[in-house]
Design an enzyme around this catalytic site. Structure first.
Site, mmCIF file in Angstrom:
data_model
loop_
_atom_site.group_PDB
_atom_site.id
_atom_site.type_symbol
_atom_site.label_atom_id
_atom_site.label_comp_id
_atom_site.label_asym_id
_atom_site.label_seq_id
_atom_site.Cartn_x
_atom_site.Cartn_y
_atom_site.Cartn_z
ATOM 1 N N CYS A 108 -5.480 12.470 12.310
ATOM 2 C CA CYS A 108 -6.237 11.060 12.155
ATOM 3 C C CYS A 108 -6.048 10.270 13.632
ATOM 4 O O CYS A 108 -5.577 10.918 14.533
ATOM 5 C CB CYS A 108 -5.663 10.322 11.080
ATOM 6 S SG CYS A 108 -4.018 9.596 11.294
ATOM 7 N N ASP A 124 4.130 0.450 12.130
ATOM 8 C CA ASP A 124 3.107 0.043 11.552
ATOM 9 C C ASP A 124 2.897 -1.834 12.095
ATOM 10 O O ASP A 124 1.874 -2.216 12.365
ATOM 11 C CB ASP A 124 2.848 -0.016 10.166
ATOM 12 C CG ASP A 124 2.753 1.254 9.781
ATOM 13 O OD1 ASP A 124 2.403 2.137 10.280
ATOM 14 O OD2 ASP A 124 2.685 1.251 8.280
ATOM 15 N N ARG A 165 -0.353 14.217 12.999
ATOM 16 C CA ARG A 165 0.101 14.041 11.659
ATOM 17 C C ARG A 165 0.253 15.378 10.922
ATOM 18 O O ARG A 165 -0.302 15.660 9.808
ATOM 19 C CB ARG A 165 -0.404 12.936 10.813
ATOM 20 C CG ARG A 165 -0.550 11.764 11.678
ATOM 21 C CD ARG A 165 -1.119 10.624 10.838
ATOM 22 N NE ARG A 165 -0.036 9.995 9.919
ATOM 23 C CZ ARG A 165 -0.392 8.775 9.364
ATOM 24 N NH1 ARG A 165 -1.588 8.352 9.546
ATOM 25 N NH2 ARG A 165 0.512 8.171 8.546
ATOM 26 N N ARG A 215 -8.564 -0.445 4.497
ATOM 27 C CA ARG A 215 -7.503 0.531 4.035
ATOM 28 C C ARG A 215 -6.286 -0.280 3.510
ATOM 29 O O ARG A 215 -5.489 0.371 2.677
ATOM 30 C CB ARG A 215 -7.358 1.705 4.974
ATOM 31 C CG ARG A 215 -8.529 2.764 5.213
ATOM 32 C CD ARG A 215 -8.108 3.818 6.122
ATOM 33 N NE ARG A 215 -7.012 4.192 5.855
ATOM 34 C CZ ARG A 215 -5.722 4.218 6.472
ATOM 35 N NH1 ARG A 215 -6.166 4.055 8.125
ATOM 36 N NH2 ARG A 215 -4.836 4.662 6.393
ATOM 37 N N LYS A 261 0.824 -1.141 0.102
ATOM 38 C CA LYS A 261 0.126 -0.043 -0.120
ATOM 39 C C LYS A 261 0.991 1.150 0.019
ATOM 40 O O LYS A 261 0.737 2.197 -0.887
ATOM 41 C CB LYS A 261 -0.895 -0.053 1.400
ATOM 42 C CG LYS A 261 -1.583 1.292 1.622
ATOM 43 C CD LYS A 261 -2.392 1.157 2.917
ATOM 44 C CE LYS A 261 -2.005 1.637 4.131
ATOM 45 N NZ LYS A 261 -1.990 3.154 4.377
ATOM 46 N N ASN A 262 1.941 1.217 0.954
ATOM 47 C CA ASN A 262 2.738 2.740 0.971
ATOM 48 C C ASN A 262 3.667 2.759 -0.110
ATOM 49 O O ASN A 262 4.264 3.637 -0.220
ATOM 50 C CB ASN A 262 3.397 2.379 2.425
ATOM 51 C CG ASN A 262 2.408 2.743 3.477
ATOM 52 O OD1 ASN A 262 1.371 2.979 3.375
ATOM 53 N ND2 ASN A 262 2.959 2.231 4.739
HETATM 54 C C1 UD1 Z 1 4.137 6.739 6.402
HETATM 55 C C2 UD1 Z 1 3.284 5.434 6.140
HETATM 56 C C3 UD1 Z 1 2.727 4.872 7.479
HETATM 57 C C4 UD1 Z 1 3.700 4.744 8.445
HETATM 58 C C5 UD1 Z 1 4.618 6.103 8.538
HETATM 59 C C6 UD1 Z 1 5.995 5.952 9.490
HETATM 60 C C7 UD1 Z 1 2.396 5.752 3.851
HETATM 61 C C8 UD1 Z 1 1.159 6.016 3.089
HETATM 62 N N1 UD1 Z 1 2.116 5.646 5.235
HETATM 63 O O1 UD1 Z 1 3.174 7.741 6.979
HETATM 64 O O2 UD1 Z 1 2.170 3.704 7.085
HETATM 65 O O3 UD1 Z 1 3.234 4.475 9.689
HETATM 66 O O4 UD1 Z 1 5.009 6.191 7.137
HETATM 67 O O5 UD1 Z 1 6.553 4.598 8.743
HETATM 68 O O6 UD1 Z 1 3.262 5.681 3.354
HETATM 69 N N2 UD1 Z 1 5.770 14.549 10.829
HETATM 70 C C9 UD1 Z 1 5.657 15.795 11.058
HETATM 71 N N3 UD1 Z 1 5.638 16.714 10.115
HETATM 72 C C10 UD1 Z 1 5.598 16.260 9.096
HETATM 73 C C11 UD1 Z 1 5.645 14.980 8.551
HETATM 74 C C12 UD1 Z 1 5.422 14.123 9.447
HETATM 75 O O7 UD1 Z 1 5.964 16.150 12.452
HETATM 76 O O8 UD1 Z 1 5.481 17.264 7.728
HETATM 77 C C13 UD1 Z 1 5.753 13.583 11.918
HETATM 78 C C14 UD1 Z 1 4.301 12.575 12.059
HETATM 79 O O9 UD1 Z 1 3.502 13.549 12.882
HETATM 80 C C15 UD1 Z 1 4.775 11.292 12.595
HETATM 81 C C16 UD1 Z 1 6.140 11.336 12.361
HETATM 82 O O10 UD1 Z 1 6.521 12.416 11.729
HETATM 83 O O11 UD1 Z 1 4.837 11.647 14.165
HETATM 84 C C17 UD1 Z 1 6.316 9.905 11.031
HETATM 85 O O12 UD1 Z 1 5.556 10.464 9.837
HETATM 86 P P1 UD1 Z 1 6.050 10.109 8.304
HETATM 87 O O13 UD1 Z 1 7.142 9.535 8.409
HETATM 88 O O14 UD1 Z 1 5.539 11.405 7.593
HETATM 89 O O15 UD1 Z 1 4.623 9.040 7.981
HETATM 90 P P2 UD1 Z 1 3.720 9.271 6.848
HETATM 91 O O16 UD1 Z 1 4.305 9.810 5.815
HETATM 92 O O17 UD1 Z 1 2.521 10.131 7.286
#
Ligand code: UD1
Length: 421
Positions: free
Chosen positions: A116, A305, A121, A397, A22-23
């Site tokens: 969420c 995850d 996030r 999902r 998915k990711n």
């Molecule tokens: C992706 C995965 C999700 C997985 C996560 C961490 C997808 C579609 N989803 O989510 O399944 O759990 O990686 O491996 O690929 N953060 C900030 N600011 C930002 C972006 C992130 O503070 O601009 C924080 C988030 O709140 C969170 C952490 O960084 O606490 C990790 O987020 P991130 O690595 O961006 O995860 P996702 O891309 O949302």
């Protein structure tokens, strides 16, 4: 509304093919916007999240169709740089369309994705990367107005290796002027998969999979064919299920090198694991012992995850297993539900200490996020009696059909229409 009904206590036996990741699929679908022409995406998992991504693609003007096993995306026509709020809200990772739309159209307007179920996030790091490349971004009343006549290559030092921010930065930089150097990039295998798709489409990206990624901007990208890598979290789910329920399960079409920390923990818990080319076999008596602390970290560390999945497997393990969630702020929402099944878990902040209990009992529980929901299914398989899991749509999902896969392994699991909603 529909719920999953699981009659626990049956070991799992058999073989399962692991779905596409998915990711990987979601950012690659977003990347197809950049690749002017027809892209063919194979091994794309059919999930409610991919369905949402397809609806976004259609909404912005792409043609999308399924032919046999392959998903086709034709982005050769004009693209509308706007995503309706409803679609943005449906899938948090829709924010990955930001970079490609900005690069392709020079502007984009979308509502900021909300928080969420697993935490706030924010997207500040996505915006930091795009602003460094020269984008002007205005945030007003929950709407993002982004503009960039020309994105220019630059150096972006991410304060945290965010998966989504890394993807957005790479996607935007593909059509930028000059070279973009991204440091402290996320190293997840899904980012390397995105690089493979982009390069097949004519981009010049290197270093994905390491923490330094270089993108040399090119004038345009063309359609490309791509095979999505196998889903490491789906694989971890089936392994944790077999560990908890006992049995003998083979997974094929899987890349076990992508989830070594999960395998290591399951081994520590007493499971017998064998790996081969694209293959993993797990044998478990269902009598497990506690493993060392499980601390979630960015890749190649223990994946956040998989934290709920391993926690579910640890519920009946002898001894105490400590969990520390360092990636998301509220990713222990499965704990109160597991307690209803007779688990012994003490939490403090983002930490949980799980004391193994001799038995779990079926109960009525509610899934409030994707992997937390999967944890409830795993616990239910190991419990005595029937468990009813409400909120089963969260599982859709990320899993093509959790009940079909587990039924193939001999589990008693069924989805039923709820009479009481
Ligand atoms: C992706 C995965 C999700 C997985 C996560 C961490 C997808 C579609 N989803 O989510 O399944 O759990 O990686 O491996 O690929 N953060 C900030 N600011 C930002 C972006 C992130 O503070 O601009 C924080 C988030 O709140 C969170 C952490 O960084 O606490 C990790 O987020 P991130 O690595 O961006 O995860 P996702 O891309 O949302």
């Amino acid at each position: 509304m529909r719920s999953l009904h699981v009659l626990g206590g049956k070991p799992l036996f058999g073989a399962l093919r692991v779905q596409g990741a998915k990711n990987s699929a979601l950012p690659i679908l977003a990347a197809a916007v950049l690749a002017e022409g027809v892209s063919v995406i194979r091994n794309c998992p059919w999930l409610s999240d991919t369905d949402a991504a397809v609806r976004i693609l259609r909404e912005i003007g792409c043609r999308v169709w399924l032919d046999g096993e392959a998903l086709y995306v034709d982005s050769s026509g004009p693209v509308r740089p706007e995503i309706p709020e409803g679609l943005m809200r449906e899938m948090r990772s829709s924010v990955v369309f930001l970079g490609p739309l900005l690069a392709r159209c020079g502007e984009v307007r979308l509502s900021a994705p909300g928080g969420c179920e697993i935490g706030a996030r924010p997207i500040d790091l996505h915006l930091l990367a795009l602003r460094s490349m020269g984008a002007e971004i205005e945030e007003r009343g929950g709407t993002l107005n982004c503009r960039a006549k020309c994105l220019r290559g630059c150096r972006v030092d991410l304060p945290f290796p965010s998966v989504g921010a890394t993807e957005n930065a790479v996607l935007a930089a593909c059509l930028g002027r000059g070279e973009t150097l991204l440091t402290n990039a996320a190293r997840e295998p899904e980012i390397a998969d995105l690089q493979r798709f982009l390069n097949a489409a004519g981009a010049s990206v290197s270093g994905a999979g390491s923490s330094v990624i270089r993108v040399q901007g090119v004038k345009r990208l063309h359609g490309a064919a791509h095979q999505v890598i196998p889903d490491r979290i789906a694989a971890s789910t089936w392994l944790a299920a077999c560990a908890a329920a006992g049995g003998d399960v083979k997974l094929y079409d899987t890349e076990w090198r992508h989830y070594r920390p999960v395998l290591r923990t399951l081994k520590e818990m007493g499971c017998d694991l064998q790996t081969g080319e694209n293959l993993v076999r797990i044998r478990s008596t269902g009598k497990l012992k506690a493993a060392g602390p499980v601390v979630t970290r960015p890749y190649p560390g223990f994946p956040t995850d998989a934290q709920p999945l391993i926690m579910a497997a640890a519920l009946r393990a002898e001894g105490a297993t400590a969990f520390r969630e360092t990636i998301f702020e509220s990713r222990l929402r499965h704990v109160p539900e597991l307690l209803r099944m007779g688990a012994d878990i003490r939490t403090e902040g983002r930490c949980a200490l799980v004391w193994g209990v001799p038995k779990l009992r079926g109960a009525e529980v509610r899934a409030s996020d994707l992997r937390g929901g999967a944890a409830l299914v795993i616990a239910a398989l190991a419990a005595e009696g029937e468990t009813r899991i409400c909120g089963s749509e969260h599982l859709d999902r990320g899993y093509e059909s959790v009940e079909t896969s587990l039924t193939e392994l001999g589990a008693e699991i069924e989805r039923k229409e709820d009479r009481d909603g």
